[in-house]
Design a protein around this motif. Structure first.
Motif, PDB file in Angstrom:
ATOM      1  N   LEU A   1      45.449  36.737  31.752  1.00 55.18           N
ATOM      2  CA  LEU A   1      43.757  36.868  31.451  1.00 55.18           C
ATOM      3  C   LEU A   1      43.116  38.032  32.176  1.00 55.18           C
ATOM      4  N   THR A   2      43.647  38.033  33.491  1.00 52.35           N
ATOM      5  CA  THR A   2      42.944  39.337  34.310  1.00 52.35           C
ATOM      6  C   THR A   2      43.515  40.498  33.579  1.00 52.35           C
ATOM      7  N   VAL A   3      44.715  40.615  33.035  1.00 60.24           N
ATOM      8  CA  VAL A   3      45.005  41.929  32.544  1.00 60.24           C
ATOM      9  C   VAL A   3      44.511  42.370  31.320  1.00 60.24           C
TER      10      VAL A   3
ATOM     11  N   PRO B   1      45.576  30.839  49.274  1.00 56.73           N
ATOM     12  CA  PRO B   1      46.473  29.674  49.860  1.00 56.73           C
ATOM     13  C   PRO B   1      47.435  30.715  50.533  1.00 56.73           C
ATOM     14  N   LYS B   2      47.986  31.826  50.119  1.00 64.33           N
ATOM     15  CA  LYS B   2      49.204  32.475  50.511  1.00 64.33           C
ATOM     16  C   LYS B   2      48.719  33.051  52.099  1.00 64.33           C
ATOM     17  N   VAL B   3      47.470  32.992  52.406  1.00 64.81           N
ATOM     18  CA  VAL B   3      47.306  33.518  53.620  1.00 64.81           C
ATOM     19  C   VAL B   3      47.904  32.344  54.759  1.00 64.81           C
TER      20      VAL B   3
ATOM     21  N   THR C   1      41.148  42.239  49.573  1.00 57.64           N
ATOM     22  CA  THR C   1      40.810  42.725  48.157  1.00 57.64           C
ATOM     23  C   THR C   1      39.741  42.026  47.427  1.00 57.64           C
ATOM     24  N   HIS C   2      40.216  40.659  47.153  1.00 55.42           N
ATOM     25  CA  HIS C   2      39.563  39.676  46.512  1.00 55.42           C
ATOM     26  C   HIS C   2      38.283  39.056  47.046  1.00 55.42           C
ATOM     27  N   ILE C   3      38.408  39.303  48.192  1.00 58.08           N
ATOM     28  CA  ILE C   3      37.226  38.635  48.847  1.00 58.08           C
ATOM     29  C   ILE C   3      36.137  39.698  48.773  1.00 58.08           C
TER      30      ILE C   3
ATOM     31  N   VAL D   1      57.399  55.038  41.184  1.00 56.91           N
ATOM     32  CA  VAL D   1      56.188  54.910  40.061  1.00 56.91           C
ATOM     33  C   VAL D   1      55.239  54.073  41.041  1.00 56.91           C
ATOM     34  N   TYR D   2      55.921  53.074  41.317  1.00 63.00           N
ATOM     35  CA  TYR D   2      54.841  51.840  42.029  1.00 63.00           C
ATOM     36  C   TYR D   2      54.528  52.559  43.268  1.00 63.00           C
ATOM     37  N   ARG D   3      55.338  52.968  44.068  1.00 67.71           N
ATOM     38  CA  ARG D   3      54.699  53.526  45.277  1.00 67.71           C
ATOM     39  C   ARG D   3      53.846  54.669  45.122  1.00 67.71           C
TER      40      ARG D   3
ATOM     41  N   ARG E   1      59.509  43.448  48.123  1.00 71.42           N
ATOM     42  CA  ARG E   1      59.235  43.231  46.897  1.00 71.42           C
ATOM     43  C   ARG E   1      58.708  44.683  46.512  1.00 71.42           C
ATOM     44  N   LYS E   2      58.156  45.309  47.393  1.00 70.87           N
ATOM     45  CA  LYS E   2      57.576  46.686  47.001  1.00 70.87           C
ATOM     46  C   LYS E   2      58.381  47.986  47.151  1.00 70.87           C
ATOM     47  N   ALA E   3      59.459  47.874  47.987  1.00 73.47           N
ATOM     48  CA  ALA E   3      60.141  49.001  48.330  1.00 73.47           C
ATOM     49  C   ALA E   3      61.419  48.652  48.600  1.00 73.47           C
TER      50      ALA E   3
ATOM     51  N   ILE F   1      48.666  46.973  38.493  1.00 78.47           N
ATOM     52  CA  ILE F   1      49.155  46.147  39.654  1.00 78.47           C
ATOM     53  C   ILE F   1      49.293  44.805  39.199  1.00 78.47           C
ATOM     54  N   HIS F   2      48.547  44.250  38.595  1.00 79.33           N
ATOM     55  CA  HIS F   2      48.698  42.904  38.078  1.00 79.33           C
ATOM     56  C   HIS F   2      49.435  42.493  37.092  1.00 79.33           C
ATOM     57  N   LEU F   3      49.798  43.572  36.159  1.00 86.04           N
ATOM     58  CA  LEU F   3      51.130  43.256  35.351  1.00 86.04           C
ATOM     59  C   LEU F   3      52.358  43.224  36.034  1.00 86.04           C
TER      60      LEU F   3
ATOM     61  N   ALA G   1      38.837  31.718  40.059  1.00 86.81           N
ATOM     62  CA  ALA G   1      39.749  30.716  39.895  1.00 86.81           C
ATOM     63  C   ALA G   1      40.989  31.088  40.559  1.00 86.81           C
ATOM     64  N   CYS G   2      41.605  32.287  40.304  1.00 89.43           N
ATOM     65  CA  CYS G   2      42.758  32.797  40.659  1.00 89.43           C
ATOM     66  C   CYS G   2      42.716  33.036  42.334  1.00 89.43           C
ATOM     67  N   SER G   3      41.726  33.602  42.922  1.00 89.30           N
ATOM     68  CA  SER G   3      41.602  33.682  44.137  1.00 89.30           C
ATOM     69  C   SER G   3      41.729  32.442  44.977  1.00 89.30           C
TER      70      SER G   3
HETATM   71  C1  HEM Z   1      38.926  44.691  39.178  1.00 88.24           C
HETATM   72  C2  HEM Z   1      39.256  43.720  39.563  1.00 88.24           C
HETATM   73  C3  HEM Z   1      40.643  43.548  40.597  1.00 88.24           C
HETATM   74  C4  HEM Z   1      41.366  44.211  41.626  1.00 88.24           C
HETATM   75  C5  HEM Z   1      40.849  45.811  41.801  1.00 88.24           C
HETATM   76  C6  HEM Z   1      42.200  43.534  42.105  1.00 88.24           C
HETATM   77  C7  HEM Z   1      42.865  44.040  43.076  1.00 88.24           C
HETATM   78  C8  HEM Z   1      44.230  43.516  43.510  1.00 88.24           C
HETATM   79  C9  HEM Z   1      45.088  44.066  44.757  1.00 88.24           C
HETATM   80  C10 HEM Z   1      44.838  45.307  45.172  1.00 88.24           C
HETATM   81  C11 HEM Z   1      46.084  43.084  44.789  1.00 88.24           C
HETATM   82  C12 HEM Z   1      47.240  43.560  45.644  1.00 88.24           C
HETATM   83  C13 HEM Z   1      48.424  43.713  44.902  1.00 88.24           C
HETATM   84  C14 HEM Z   1      49.590  43.696  45.801  1.00 88.24           C
HETATM   85  O1  HEM Z   1      49.716  43.564  46.933  1.00 88.24           O
HETATM   86  O2  HEM Z   1      50.578  44.366  45.517  1.00 88.24           O
HETATM   87  C15 HEM Z   1      45.824  42.251  44.001  1.00 88.24           C
HETATM   88  C16 HEM Z   1      46.701  40.889  43.885  1.00 88.24           C
HETATM   89  C17 HEM Z   1      46.454  39.992  43.136  1.00 88.24           C
HETATM   90  N1  HEM Z   1      45.333  39.474  42.224  1.00 88.24           N
HETATM   91 FE1  HEM Z   1      43.678  41.019  41.695  1.00 88.24          FE
HETATM   92  N2  HEM Z   1      42.203  42.256  41.750  1.00 88.24           N
HETATM   93  C18 HEM Z   1      41.493  42.115  40.694  1.00 88.24           C
HETATM   94  C19 HEM Z   1      41.011  41.037  40.017  1.00 88.24           C
HETATM   95  C20 HEM Z   1      41.907  40.140  39.865  1.00 88.24           C
HETATM   96  C21 HEM Z   1      41.584  38.778  39.125  1.00 88.24           C
HETATM   97  C22 HEM Z   1      40.296  38.663  38.135  1.00 88.24           C
HETATM   98  C23 HEM Z   1      42.407  37.834  39.109  1.00 88.24           C
HETATM   99  C24 HEM Z   1      42.561  36.650  38.693  1.00 88.24           C
HETATM  100  C25 HEM Z   1      43.454  36.129  38.126  1.00 88.24           C
HETATM  101  C26 HEM Z   1      43.312  38.515  40.282  1.00 88.24           C
HETATM  102  C27 HEM Z   1      44.678  38.108  40.546  1.00 88.24           C
HETATM  103  C28 HEM Z   1      45.548  38.502  41.557  1.00 88.24           C
HETATM  104  C29 HEM Z   1      46.812  38.075  41.980  1.00 88.24           C
HETATM  105  C30 HEM Z   1      47.272  36.446  41.819  1.00 88.24           C
HETATM  106  C31 HEM Z   1      47.253  38.954  42.934  1.00 88.24           C
HETATM  107  C32 HEM Z   1      48.626  38.384  43.597  1.00 88.24           C
HETATM  108  C33 HEM Z   1      48.498  37.883  44.957  1.00 88.24           C
HETATM  109  C34 HEM Z   1      50.056  37.807  45.772  1.00 88.24           C
HETATM  110  O3  HEM Z   1      50.710  37.830  45.019  1.00 88.24           O
HETATM  111  O4  HEM Z   1      49.849  37.625  46.732  1.00 88.24           O
HETATM  112  N3  HEM Z   1      42.842  39.780  40.581  1.00 88.24           N
HETATM  113  N4  HEM Z   1      44.727  42.124  43.198  1.00 88.24           N
END
Ligand code: HEM
Lengths: 462, 353
Positions: free
Chosen positions: A29-31, A105-107, A177-179, B234-236, A427-429, B284-286, A97-99
């Motif tokens: 849904l976010t995407v 919780p991951k913290v 970021t989410h905070i 790409v990701y980096r 995961r990232k590198a 990023i979210h994808l 909801a997602c946060s």
């Molecule tokens: C403009 C809006 C948003 C931005 C800029 C943003 C930004 C980010 C960033 C930078 C990360 C870290 C990615 C990483 O470490 O690789 C992240 C992770 C994440 N975001 Fe967002 N976010 C946004 C909105 C949302 C929304 C609406 C949701 C709700 C579902 C969401 C869910 C998540 C989840 C589940 C993660 C992964 C957490 C994890 O795996 O540790 N994000 N987001």
């Protein structure tokens, strides 16, 4: 394919989250929402917006028919459309909801120490390898430990097992970021409910109050009781005559006329008083003061080109007198136009303060009266918004740090040597992690001659 | 422009062309592959050093931060693309990307060198731009655009490595349509709507059909290890570009707030930067979602690259931003009404047009 380690199971994540809220906690849904919002903003950037550029601009750009359609269907005011506001509302719910369910919780899991894994668990990792050395297990482990430490890894170990990690701060990125994003929404909401803003063009010595401020419909704020007086205003030029800077000296005056604060402002240097900021946003020539037989008149000026301004004074039905102004320090040229003349004719040139007789009238150019453009705003949510900016910036910077986790198990062999199993995740590198691990293996191979060629990759090892 | 500065800029331009040829031929020749790759890299290093010198000299000569018109921003962009490629080549074996990175730098040099002379000149700044914020706000944006470009180029190589040849060609056609629209908009008087149609229609069609190709046809055997590595590149690149874009947008907001009291005014250029930012947030979210293949993610990165092109160069050249609305005149007087939008447009157009 993307590889990752999920450290919180779905059922665990759902604990403590109200059912209805959890229905919105979907990254899919976010995407979708991010794509829809981006598309809407793109349309808003393409179509001039009424609120910012005016309705005329829409018609000018697209013509009266298509322009009218765009206005009718709300495309020309897309940022106030129920569709856009609905998307933002949905993204907010989705983010909360997602946060709460998946990100915050991951913290907690970060605070837990890494377990020291056994050889079979390590062998299942996406990146791993093994080798046999003639050296004793503790010696090999010590060497691995000191090499990892020298590369910035945080290491914990027992006699023959080791766990290490690098870039753990990167894991805080989503939370921070989410905070920040949630704080941004809070800051913007507070401002919208209690803040105000506006723009006023104030002539020299004029007074500006805040009665014509703009604010949202749902508003709980209060307008200031004090006003602003323009004591002086000027323009500073480059050598070629272009504007370099505009200045205005402003006095804050209360309802009794008492001056509470005085300051010169310029572009990028505003005045702040009781939570209201006043900015120098533009500057112009407002009117020209001319005396006719000693009687002073102020005639409004119109901009006729980049530097020329003109004031028009109809004398009767057919005759117009024109005052052409080139700059604050230049003399003023006086023209007249009657229907019989194809072009206006110059009558005289007036230097400042020097009277000239035109027919039976003595004309004197007294002054040019500048107008200063003051933008003002009161933004009570700004502190939270700025804090949110800081969080978002920090969060996305941390997201660039790739977290690496590594485990080693060194099993003593009966022959006196040892068998090393090393593996981990990043995961990232993954590629660079693999490369680093291979380098580490090479160094170990050089330090402790390997007993026999071991399988390099985990599937074979399994 | 002094002779030394000109010589340094030309050295950088020629180096980018030379390294392009070295990398391109290295890909075609198995025999000289290793040697030519080294030559390409060495020439690129020379170009990068020369361009660094040229930009620094330009700053000293003009007595200001050398990033205040389109020509200078193109130099910065080329510099960042070269630098980012060199940076990645330290950690990854990205020799297949070399020719694309060099070609991009060379194209931007060429684009800059045939801009109208007024864009090369060192002009005095309008009041809104006389601020230290300019130094803080613009460089991260330009470098982020360069990172996104490099990410997009790596995405092409990823698709290629995964044997998705048709998708590569279709997406490339989409990108070229966008670039053609930008070039036509810069150097000709072509109607804005035609240009906008070419940009949006061409890129949507190209990337859309490339996506459809991925879903409809199975790949033949590719080089999985290489495809995975480029997916990571790409990701980096995006994970470095994203914070830079975030910083650029936020510092722009801070500057606007300090200058005219509003950190966000829905100015078209501002909005476009937000669109790009949101599209990379979607990327990023994808990735987090784990259900999207690396090839699809590559196409998302290429879409981001097209949006970056639109934000950086497309907006002015395609007539999106209402270039005629610099100043509005009040009905009854000579006062130039500078609303935040108008002021911001002045600022951004002076900076990047
Ligand atoms: C403009 C809006 C948003 C931005 C800029 C943003 C930004 C980010 C960033 C930078 C990360 C870290 C990615 C990483 O470490 O690789 C992240 C992770 C994440 N975001 Fe967002 N976010 C946004 C909105 C949302 C929304 C609406 C949701 C709700 C579902 C969401 C869910 C998540 C989840 C589940 C993660 C992964 C957490 C994890 O795996 O540790 N994000 N987001």
């Amino acid at each position: 394919m993307v590889t990752a380690v999920s450290d919180t199971s779905k059922s665990e994540q759902l604990k403590g989250v109200p059912f209805r809220l959890s229905a919105f906690a979907s990254v899919k849904l976010t995407v979708l929402l991010l794509v829809l919002i981006a598309t809407t903003v793109l349309i808003g950037a393409w179509c001039p917006q009424e609120a910012q550029q005016g309705r005329d601009k829409v018609i000018e750009t697209f013509g009266s028919d298509f322009g009218a359609q765009l206005i009718k269907y709300g495309i020309a005011d897309i940022y106030h459309s129920p569709f856009f506001l609905g998307l933002i509302g949905l993204l907010t719910v989705n983010m909360v909801a997602c946060s709460v369910q998946r990100v915050f919780p991951k913290v907690r899991s970060l605070a837990q120490p890494m377990p020291l894994l056994k050889e079979d668990a390590i062998a299942k990792m996406t990146v791993c390898s093994s080798a046999q050395y003639a050296a004793p297990a503790n010696l090999v482990l010590q060497s691995v430990q000191s090499r990892l430490r020298s590369h910035g890894y945080v290491v914990s170990s027992t006699d023959n097992r080791l766990a290490a990690h690098w870039g753990k701060c990167g894991r805080l990125a989503p939370t921070i970021t989410h905070i920040g994003l949630l704080m941004l929404l809070l800051g913007v909401t507070i401002t919208s409910w209690t803040g105000f803003n506006g723009f006023q063009a104030v002539p020299l010595h004029g007074v500006m109050s805040f009665d014509q401020s703009e604010h949202s419909k749902l508003w709980l704020g209060q307008l200031p009781q004090w006003a602003l007086r323009v004591d002086a205003t000027r323009r500073e030029n480059y050598d070629n005559g272009d504007a370099k800077q505009w200045y205005s000296t402003l006095s804050v005056v209360d309802s009794h006329g008492k001056v509470l604060k005085k300051q010169e402002i310029s572009v990028n240097n505003p005045l702040s008083f009781q939570g209201v900021d006043i900015y120098q946003s533009s500057w112009g020539l407002g009117s020209i003061a001319v005396s006719f037989n000693g009687k002073r008149m102020e005639l409004p000026l119109r901009q006729m080109g980049p530097v020329i301004h003109a004031a028009f004074l109809p004398l009767d039905h057919n005759t117009i007198m024109m005052f052409s102004v080139h700059g604050q320090d230049e003399p003023v040229r006086v023209f007249a136009k009657i229907p019989e003349w194809p072009q206006p004719r110059i009558l005289t040139v007036l230097a400042k303060g020097q009277p000239t007789v035109l027919g039976s009238v003595q004309v004197r150019y007294d002054d040019l009266i500048p107008v200063t453009g003051l933008q003002y705003k009161c933004d009570p949510g700004l502190f939270i918004t700025y804090a949110a900016f800081a969080f978002i910036m920090l969060g996305v910077i941390l997201a660039a740090v790739p977290h690496r986790q590594l485990w080693v198990d060194v099993i003593p062999l009966r022959t006196g040597g040892c068998r090393l199993v090393i593996g981990g995740v990043s995961r990232k590198a993954k590629s660079t992690f693999e490369k680093n691990l291979a380098k580490l293996r090479q160094m170990l191979d050089r330090e402790f001659a390997p007993l026999q060629e071991e399988e390099a990759s985990c599937p074979m090892f399994n | 422009m002094s002779d030394v500065q000109l010589a340094l800029t030309n050295t950088a331009g020629i180096s980018s062309v030379a390294s392009f040829w070295a990398f391109a031929v290295s890909n075609a020749s198995a025999r000289f592959h290793g040697k030519l790759t080294k030559v390409g890299l060495a020439v690129l290093v020379i170009g990068f050093v020369a361009l660094t010198g040229s930009i620094v000299m330009r700053g000293f000569e003009s007595q200001r931060f050398p990033l205040s018109n389109l020509y200078e921003s193109l130099l910065w962009f080329a510099w960042a693309v070269m630098g980012a490629y060199l940076f990645f080549s330290r950690s990854y074996d990205v020799k297949h990307l070399g020719w694309l990175a060099s070609l991009t730098a060379a194209t931007f040099f060429l684009y800059g060198s045939i801009l109208p002379a007024s864009q090369h000149d060192i002009k005095p700044l309008v009041p809104a731009l006389v601020s230290y914020w300019r130094q803080i706000h613009v460089p991260p944006l330009i470098v982020s655009y360069a990172m996104f470009f490099l990410g997009g180029l790596a995405a092409f190589v990823q698709l290629w490595s995964a044997a998705r040849l048709k998708s590569v060609l279709l997406a490339m056609a989409g990108l070229l349509a966008g670039m053609a629209a930008v070039a036509l908009g810069t150097y000709t008087e072509t109607n804005s709507f035609v240009l906008q149609g070419l940009f949006v229609g061409g890129s949507l069609l190209g990337i859309g059909t490339a996506w459809w190709q991925l879903g409809s046809f199975k790949a033949t055997a590719g080089n999985k290890a290489r495809a995975d590595m480029y997916d990571e590149v790409v990701y980096r690149a995006i994970m470095i570009g994203f914070p830079l874009l975030t910083i650029g947008i936020i510092t722009g907001g801070l500057w606007a707030n300090a200058a005219w009291g509003s950190y966000w005014s829905w100015d078209p250029k501002e909005s476009m930067a937000l669109v790009t930012w949101l599209s990379y947030a979607a990327y990023i979210h994808l990735r987090i979602h784990h259900e999207c293949s690396a090839e699809k993610l590559s196409l998302v990165a290429i879409s981001g690259m097209v949006l970056t092109l639109l934000t950086y160069l497309g907006f002015n050249s395609l007539g999106f931003s209402g270039l005629h609305s610099y100043g509005r005149f009040k009905e009854s007087g000579a006062f130039i009404q500078a609303s935040p939008v108008v002021s911001y447009q002045n600022a951004s157009d002076t900076l990047l047009s």
